[in-house]
Design an enzyme around this catalytic site. Structure first.
Site, short mmCIF file in Angstrom:
data_model
loop_
_atom_site.label_atom_id
_atom_site.label_comp_id
_atom_site.label_asym_id
_atom_site.label_seq_id
_atom_site.Cartn_x
_atom_site.Cartn_y
_atom_site.Cartn_z
N HIS A 1 0.84 -1.19 0.00
CA HIS A 1 0.00 0.00 0.00
C HIS A 1 0.88 1.25 0.00
O HIS A 1 1.75 1.38 0.85
CB HIS A 1 -0.90 0.00 1.23
CG HIS A 1 -2.01 1.00 1.18
ND1 HIS A 1 -1.80 2.35 1.36
CD2 HIS A 1 -3.34 0.86 0.95
CE1 HIS A 1 -2.96 2.98 1.25
NE2 HIS A 1 -3.90 2.11 1.01
N HIS B 1 -11.44 5.43 -0.72
CA HIS B 1 -11.59 3.98 -0.61
C HIS B 1 -13.07 3.58 -0.55
O HIS B 1 -13.42 2.48 -0.97
CB HIS B 1 -10.91 3.47 0.67
CG HIS B 1 -9.44 3.73 0.71
ND1 HIS B 1 -8.91 4.96 1.00
CD2 HIS B 1 -8.39 2.91 0.50
CE1 HIS B 1 -7.58 4.89 0.97
NE2 HIS B 1 -7.24 3.66 0.67
N ARG C 1 -11.09 19.79 -5.38
CA ARG C 1 -10.27 18.59 -5.14
C ARG C 1 -9.79 18.63 -3.70
O ARG C 1 -9.02 19.50 -3.31
CB ARG C 1 -9.07 18.56 -6.10
CG ARG C 1 -8.13 17.35 -5.85
CD ARG C 1 -8.85 16.04 -6.12
NE ARG C 1 -7.97 14.88 -6.08
CZ ARG C 1 -8.03 13.93 -5.15
NH1 ARG C 1 -8.88 14.06 -4.14
NH2 ARG C 1 -7.26 12.87 -5.21
N CYS D 1 -6.30 19.33 -11.82
CA CYS D 1 -5.98 18.11 -11.08
C CYS D 1 -5.11 17.21 -11.96
O CYS D 1 -5.31 17.13 -13.18
CB CYS D 1 -7.26 17.38 -10.70
SG CYS D 1 -6.98 15.81 -9.86
N TYR E 1 0.92 11.01 -7.37
CA TYR E 1 1.21 12.09 -8.32
C TYR E 1 2.59 11.92 -8.95
O TYR E 1 3.40 12.84 -8.99
CB TYR E 1 1.04 13.46 -7.66
CG TYR E 1 -0.39 13.72 -7.27
CD1 TYR E 1 -1.34 14.00 -8.23
CD2 TYR E 1 -0.80 13.63 -5.94
CE1 TYR E 1 -2.67 14.20 -7.89
CE2 TYR E 1 -2.12 13.82 -5.58
CZ TYR E 1 -3.06 14.10 -6.56
OH TYR E 1 -4.37 14.29 -6.22
#
Length: 545
Positions: free
Chosen positions: A115, A139, A216, A262, A400
């Site tokens: 993760h 999630h 965002r 974004c 990102y």
């Protein structure tokens, strides 16, 4: 009664196999790499699934069915029942990491290293994962996440503990005090709230109105009192300084027109090529506005950032007032040369389109880094840190970033890719929307184009015949050509002829910037597992009446 015999080999973890009726099974324990399981399933149907043999307990834990996507965390007959006191003992990697979700108990130890936010997911160790999902709510309602979770199912939570955990009051909800949003926004998630501007509305104004500017958020929206606002500034060898909002407003005021986009804008088009993880943004996770405030370079110089401090630093880190469940703030960083350069146009902005910045967009102070991915434009700015290294936040180190199309979640290494800064050139056809019915004759298309790094869009090319011929679009509006940097977008339109005998027409757009960067033709060759930098040709299909 129908019966089926299924042989499973090379078994791996899966969700519980539910047939809606009783079943019997026989197991011949063998090494995990060659587990063979035979099932005789009794009932009206046989659902495809897979099974995992728990060698430590010597019994089958679960098998996977597509129906589990709709019933994650449900009570599952036949599994061991655990009290919360037992679950709480498994709160670290050396003790095995267990979590609960609704009725389910899960051993996620093997998943944690995979993760990208391992530090954050460990906050849920030994307890319910639901508060974690309230904060990192990307999630929630994600079938892929539920499917992955069910792969680690080991039991059921005792009903007494389930009832106690279900008593969560609104006061405990970190999203209980969110601002009101304009109903025209198209949400992609509610907690945290993320929503885009409908493409047609983007064409209504060169400056995107504040109330329909895309939102965002990665964490709950903080409520910052302007009268109590403080911005901390520190660096190597510097005494930490604190500025108030009134202090910042004493600096010379600058206004910059800049797009904020974004990193996942247009992700839905990449997702259509191959499934990936991320909010399913269409073309509206972008907006153009005027931003007014103090230049970051002015503020840093006045705060005692000397030449020796600069020599010891390579990056400027930023932290927001928005915090996660573990108290860690949202964070990002930019290269020192961008922030310290008076011509870099980085602002500590307190106005958006001539008005105080709305709460959703960073009130009272937002960092605005023109030409750079939206994730670095930290909202609700709380701290500035000059450093010899990048921010260690999850969003700088483990998100990102771009990867080649063959990299998967099984072999991704975020340390091998640089954090996204300047954004690539892009365009989007906004009106008419795809699959609309059109009439033969003249078809008018409108859209936007933009390029990061201060590059100006010099041309938008349109084709309706698969690239055999191209027509240059007319520029409706863009920044004044005398400005040295072009951070704002370009709005364009074009008229095409639609023959009477056409059944449909597919139109493509591609933009070219002042460095002669051009959009790639397809998403296949730029696909990446997070759906970032999604800037291939914009393609729309229209059906002719």
């Amino acid at each position: 009664m129908n019966s089926s015999k299924i042989v499973f080999q090379n078994a791996v973890r899966g969700g519980w196999f539910k047939n809606g009726s009783r079943f019997v099974h026989t197991i011949r324990p063998t090494p995990r790499s060659s587990v063979k399981l035979q099932f005789v399933l009794l009932g009206t149907s046989c659902l495809a699934g897979y099974i995992y043999l728990n060698k430590s307990k010597g019994h089958v834990i679960h098998a996977k069915s597509t129906t589990i996507l709709d019933s994650a965390g449900s009570q599952t007959p036949g599994l061991p029942v655990f009290r919360l006191t037992e679950v709480s003992k498994h709160d670290a990697m050396d003790k095995r990491v267990w979590v609960t979700y609704k009725h389910g108990v899960y051993d996620i130890t093997d998943f944690v290293p995979k993760h990208p936010g391992a530090k954050n997911i460990l906050m849920a160790a030994g307890s319910s994962i639901e508060p974690f999902w309230e904060t990192y709510a990307v999630h929630k309602n994600n079938k892929e996440v539920y499917r992955m979770l069910e792969e680690y199912r080991i039991g059921n939570l005792d009903e007494r503990d389930f009832r106690d955990q279900s008593k969560v009051s609104d006061a405990q909800d970190p999203f209980a005090n969110e601002p009101k949003r304009h109903p025209a926004l198209k949400p992609s998630s509610e907690k945290p709230f993320n929503a885009e501007t409908p493409p047609g509305m983007l064409m209504s104004s060169f400056y995107t109105p504040n109330d329909i500017f895309f939102v965002r958020s990665h964490l709950p929206t903080p409520e910052v009192n302007a009268n109590q606002y403080e911005l901390e500034i520190s660096g190597p060898g510097m005494a930490e300084g604190v500025l108030t909002l009134s202090d910042i407003k004493k600096f010379p005021k600058y206004t910059v027109t800049s797009v904020i986009q974004c990193g996942g804008n247009r992700r839905s088009e990449m997702n259509a090529v191959k499934a990936l993880k991320g909010l399913n943004w269409e073309a509206g996770a972008i907006g153009n506005a005027t931003w007014s405030g103090a230049k970051l370079s002015d503020v840093l110089q006045a705060s005692g950032v000397s030449e020796s401090v600069v020599q010891k630093s390579k990056h400027i880190q930023f932290e927001g007032y928005d915090v996660g469940a573990d108290g860690s703030p949202y964070g990002a960083s930019i290269p020192l040369e961008k922030g310290m350069n008076p011509f870099g146009d980085v602002l500590l902005a307190y106005e958006m389109n001539g008005e105080p910045i709305p709460r959703d967009h960073g009130f009272p102070i937002r960092l605005v880094v023109p030409g750079v991915v939206g994730a670095r434009n930290v909202k609700w700015l709380n701290r500035i840190i000059l450093s010899d290294r990048e921010s260690d936040s999850h969003w700088q180190q483990n998100d990102y970033k771009g990867f080649n199309p063959s990299i998967s979640w099984d072999d991704v290494d975020f340390s091998k890719s640089p954090a996204i800064q300047n954004m690539p050139v892009t365009s989007a056809i906004c009106t008419p929307e795809s699959n609309e019915l059109i009439t033969p004759g003249k078809l008018t298309l409108k859209g936007y184009a933009w390029s990061g790094g201060g590059n100006k869009v010099i041309r938008v090319d349109i084709t309706a015949d698969g690239g055999k011929t191209w027509k240059e679009a007319d520029i409706i509006k863009q920044e004044d050509v005398t400005e040295p940097h072009h951070y704002g977008w370009t709005l364009w339109k074009v008229e095409l002829d639609v023959p009477k005998d056409s059944e449909s027409v597919e139109v493509w757009s591609k933009a070219v910037d002042s460095s002669y960067n051009v959009q790639p033709e397809t998403f296949e060759n730029i696909w990446n597992l997070r759906g970032l930098l999604s800037n291939a040709y914009s393609k729309k299909i229209y059906h002719v009446k």
